[in-house]
Design a protein around this motif. Structure first.
Motif, PDB file in Angstrom:
ATOM      1  N   ASP A   1       0.866  -1.173   0.000  1.00 56.71           N
ATOM      2  CA  ASP A   1       0.000   0.000   0.000  1.00 56.71           C
ATOM      3  C   ASP A   1       0.905   1.226   0.000  1.00 56.71           C
ATOM      4  N   GLY A   2       1.139   1.783  -1.199  1.00 55.15           N
ATOM      5  CA  GLY A   2       2.069   2.901  -1.314  1.00 55.15           C
ATOM      6  C   GLY A   2       3.476   2.444  -0.995  1.00 55.15           C
ATOM      7  N   ASN A   3       4.107   3.103  -0.018  1.00 58.60           N
ATOM      8  CA  ASN A   3       5.468   2.741   0.354  1.00 58.60           C
ATOM      9  C   ASN A   3       5.509   1.852   1.591  1.00 58.60           C
ATOM     10  N   LYS A   4       4.393   1.225   1.902  1.00 53.68           N
ATOM     11  CA  LYS A   4       4.306   0.338   3.052  1.00 53.68           C
ATOM     12  C   LYS A   4       4.053  -1.103   2.598  1.00 53.68           C
ATOM     13  N   ALA A   5       4.671  -2.040   3.293  1.00 57.30           N
ATOM     14  CA  ALA A   5       4.470  -3.462   3.023  1.00 57.30           C
ATOM     15  C   ALA A   5       3.936  -4.123   4.289  1.00 57.30           C
TER      16      ALA A   5
ATOM     17  N   PHE B   1       5.913  -2.884   7.386  1.00 61.25           N
ATOM     18  CA  PHE B   1       7.309  -2.542   7.166  1.00 61.25           C
ATOM     19  C   PHE B   1       7.399  -1.557   6.001  1.00 61.25           C
ATOM     20  N   PRO B   2       8.510  -0.835   5.874  1.00 66.12           N
ATOM     21  CA  PRO B   2       8.719  -0.027   4.666  1.00 66.12           C
ATOM     22  C   PRO B   2       8.885  -0.953   3.464  1.00 66.12           C
ATOM     23  N   ASP B   3       8.555  -0.444   2.272  1.00 61.58           N
ATOM     24  CA  ASP B   3       8.628  -1.290   1.080  1.00 61.58           C
ATOM     25  C   ASP B   3      10.067  -1.670   0.718  1.00 61.58           C
ATOM     26  N   SER B   4      11.044  -1.128   1.433  1.00 63.47           N
ATOM     27  CA  SER B   4      12.428  -1.543   1.224  1.00 63.47           C
ATOM     28  C   SER B   4      12.650  -3.000   1.638  1.00 63.47           C
ATOM     29  N   LEU B   5      11.651  -3.588   2.316  1.00 59.36           N
ATOM     30  CA  LEU B   5      11.734  -5.001   2.688  1.00 59.36           C
ATOM     31  C   LEU B   5      11.568  -5.918   1.476  1.00 59.36           C
ATOM     32  N   VAL B   6      10.944  -5.408   0.407  1.00 60.92           N
ATOM     33  CA  VAL B   6      10.602  -6.258  -0.740  1.00 60.92           C
ATOM     34  C   VAL B   6      11.814  -6.961  -1.354  1.00 60.92           C
ATOM     35  N   PRO B   7      12.933  -6.279  -1.628  1.00 58.68           N
ATOM     36  CA  PRO B   7      14.074  -6.999  -2.219  1.00 58.68           C
ATOM     37  C   PRO B   7      14.549  -8.179  -1.376  1.00 58.68           C
ATOM     38  N   ASP B   8      14.528  -8.005  -0.061  1.00 55.78           N
ATOM     39  CA  ASP B   8      14.934  -9.106   0.810  1.00 55.78           C
ATOM     40  C   ASP B   8      13.936 -10.262   0.732  1.00 55.78           C
ATOM     41  N   LEU B   9      12.658  -9.949   0.641  1.00 55.26           N
ATOM     42  CA  LEU B   9      11.638 -10.989   0.501  1.00 55.26           C
ATOM     43  C   LEU B   9      11.804 -11.741  -0.818  1.00 55.26           C
ATOM     44  N   LEU B  10      12.114 -11.009  -1.876  1.00 52.67           N
ATOM     45  CA  LEU B  10      12.290 -11.638  -3.189  1.00 52.67           C
ATOM     46  C   LEU B  10      13.465 -12.610  -3.187  1.00 52.67           C
ATOM     47  N   ALA B  11      14.474 -12.311  -2.388  1.00 53.51           N
ATOM     48  CA  ALA B  11      15.670 -13.165  -2.362  1.00 53.51           C
ATOM     49  C   ALA B  11      15.545 -14.319  -1.377  1.00 53.51           C
ATOM     50  N   ALA B  12      14.539 -14.276  -0.504  1.00 60.22           N
ATOM     51  CA  ALA B  12      14.442 -15.258   0.582  1.00 60.22           C
ATOM     52  C   ALA B  12      13.620 -16.482   0.182  1.00 60.22           C
ATOM     53  N   LYS B  13      13.875 -17.555   0.883  1.00 57.97           N
ATOM     54  CA  LYS B  13      13.088 -18.782   0.736  1.00 57.97           C
ATOM     55  C   LYS B  13      12.269 -19.078   1.990  1.00 57.97           C
ATOM     56  N   THR B  14      12.620 -18.428   3.095  1.00 57.91           N
ATOM     57  CA  THR B  14      11.938 -18.701   4.357  1.00 57.91           C
ATOM     58  C   THR B  14      11.776 -17.422   5.173  1.00 57.91           C
ATOM     59  N   VAL B  15      10.578 -17.231   5.708  1.00 57.18           N
ATOM     60  CA  VAL B  15      10.302 -16.171   6.680  1.00 57.18           C
ATOM     61  C   VAL B  15      10.368 -16.823   8.063  1.00 57.18           C
ATOM     62  N   ILE B  16      11.136 -16.233   8.966  1.00 53.62           N
ATOM     63  CA  ILE B  16      11.336 -16.831  10.291  1.00 53.62           C
ATOM     64  C   ILE B  16      11.035 -15.801  11.371  1.00 53.62           C
ATOM     65  N   LEU B  17      10.199 -16.183  12.338  1.00 56.55           N
ATOM     66  CA  LEU B  17      10.003 -15.394  13.546  1.00 56.55           C
ATOM     67  C   LEU B  17      10.733 -16.113  14.671  1.00 56.55           C
ATOM     68  N   ARG B  18      11.599 -15.412  15.362  1.00 59.12           N
ATOM     69  CA  ARG B  18      12.444 -16.039  16.383  1.00 59.12           C
ATOM     70  C   ARG B  18      11.878 -15.769  17.775  1.00 59.12           C
ATOM     71  N   PHE B  19      11.046 -16.691  18.264  1.00 56.73           N
ATOM     72  CA  PHE B  19      10.486 -16.609  19.602  1.00 56.73           C
ATOM     73  C   PHE B  19      11.509 -17.122  20.621  1.00 56.73           C
ATOM     74  N   ASP B  20      11.286 -16.811  21.889  1.00 54.73           N
ATOM     75  CA  ASP B  20      12.200 -17.271  22.937  1.00 54.73           C
ATOM     76  C   ASP B  20      12.252 -18.793  23.013  1.00 54.73           C
ATOM     77  N   ASP B  21      11.125 -19.460  22.717  1.00 48.43           N
ATOM     78  CA  ASP B  21      11.073 -20.918  22.841  1.00 48.43           C
ATOM     79  C   ASP B  21      11.297 -21.643  21.510  1.00 48.43           C
ATOM     80  N   GLY B  22      11.737 -20.924  20.484  1.00 48.65           N
ATOM     81  CA  GLY B  22      12.019 -21.567  19.205  1.00 48.65           C
ATOM     82  C   GLY B  22      11.581 -20.717  18.025  1.00 48.65           C
ATOM     83  N   ASP B  23      11.947 -21.140  16.837  1.00 48.25           N
ATOM     84  CA  ASP B  23      11.647 -20.405  15.619  1.00 48.25           C
ATOM     85  C   ASP B  23      10.351 -20.898  14.986  1.00 48.25           C
TER      86      ASP B  23
END
Length: 226
Positions: free
Chosen positions: A9-13, A58-80
């Motif tokens: 949405d505009g410059n936001k992702a 996030f800002p839309d500057s996240l898009v290039p990193d998403l395009l290059a990635a194969k996995t999205v990971i959230l790192r919780f205290d008890d595991g990913d």
């Protein structure tokens, strides 16, 4: 169900992650770091929970990193919590073409919903099953272990849980049917070896190592004794 939803949405992702094992309160604020593959995303963002979902902007500057990635990971205290996005680049390109096409009433925001990840490979399933067995032995048997090792085993299992969610009940049921016994004292070195590899290796590398070991053992058993 596991899914990843992406919106521009505009410059936001906006990134929305869906996992059937979560149970957040509505509008619960969750501070958890985001990684794309092994890259930590430095942008500070507070995730907003709602039952099975977490969303963050996030800002839309996240898009290039998403395009290059194969996995999205959230790192919780008890595991990913891992969400695989191998088709993100193709989906994003289709979304971009659609959003750029002329239209009388262009939508305010373009949204890309990635399908739930495909069934995990047999190798990753085998690794998860071994992990469940190791976890149970650590909890119920008198075997040597450190707090760091127990935490690492729990973290590995938690990281695999999102992709195993559709079949986890079946896997645990099958393990229950097979019965359970603690390893005897003379087998503890074997257990320590398996636990160490489960902690240190990636799921696919662990499965490959175990398969090689089983193959070598079969070959040894088939070799005629002098």
């Amino acid at each position: 169900m596991n899914a990843v939803v992406f919106a521009l949405d505009g410059n936001k992702a906006t990134l929305v992650l869906v996992y059937q094992g979560w149970n957040f309160d509505k509008d619960e604020a969750v501070k958890v770091p985001l990684f794309l593959d092994r890259k930590a995303i430095k942008t500070k963002a507070t995730w907003t929970g709602d039952d099975k979902t977490l969303r963050a902007q996030f800002p839309d500057s996240l898009v290039p990193d998403l395009l290059a990635a194969k996995t999205v990971i959230l790192r919780f205290d008890d595991g990913d919590a891992d969400f695989r996005i191998p088709d993100f680049a193709a989906g994003y390109e289709a979304l971009r073409r659609c959003d750029a096409a002329p239209a009388k009433a262009a939508p305010k925001a373009a949204t890309l919903a990635l399908p739930a990840p495909s069934s995990p490979s047999e190798a990753r399933i085998a690794t998860y099953v071994v992990g469940l067995a190791v976890e149970r032995i650590l909890k119920e048997c008198d075997v040597r272990s450190t707090g760091r090792q127990r935490t690492a085993v729990e973290g590995r299992i938690a990281a695999l849980q999102p992709e195993m969610a559709p079949i986890e009940a079946t896997l645990r049921s099958e393990l229950q049917k097979k019965g359970f016994s603690c390893p005897p004292a003379d087998k503890e070195p074997d257990f320590q070896e398996v636990m160490g590899r489960f902690i240190d290796l990636s799921p696919d590398a662990f499965a490959a190592t175990m398969e090689q070991k089983v193959g070598a053992q079969k070959s040894a058993d088939a070799t005629p004794k002098p």
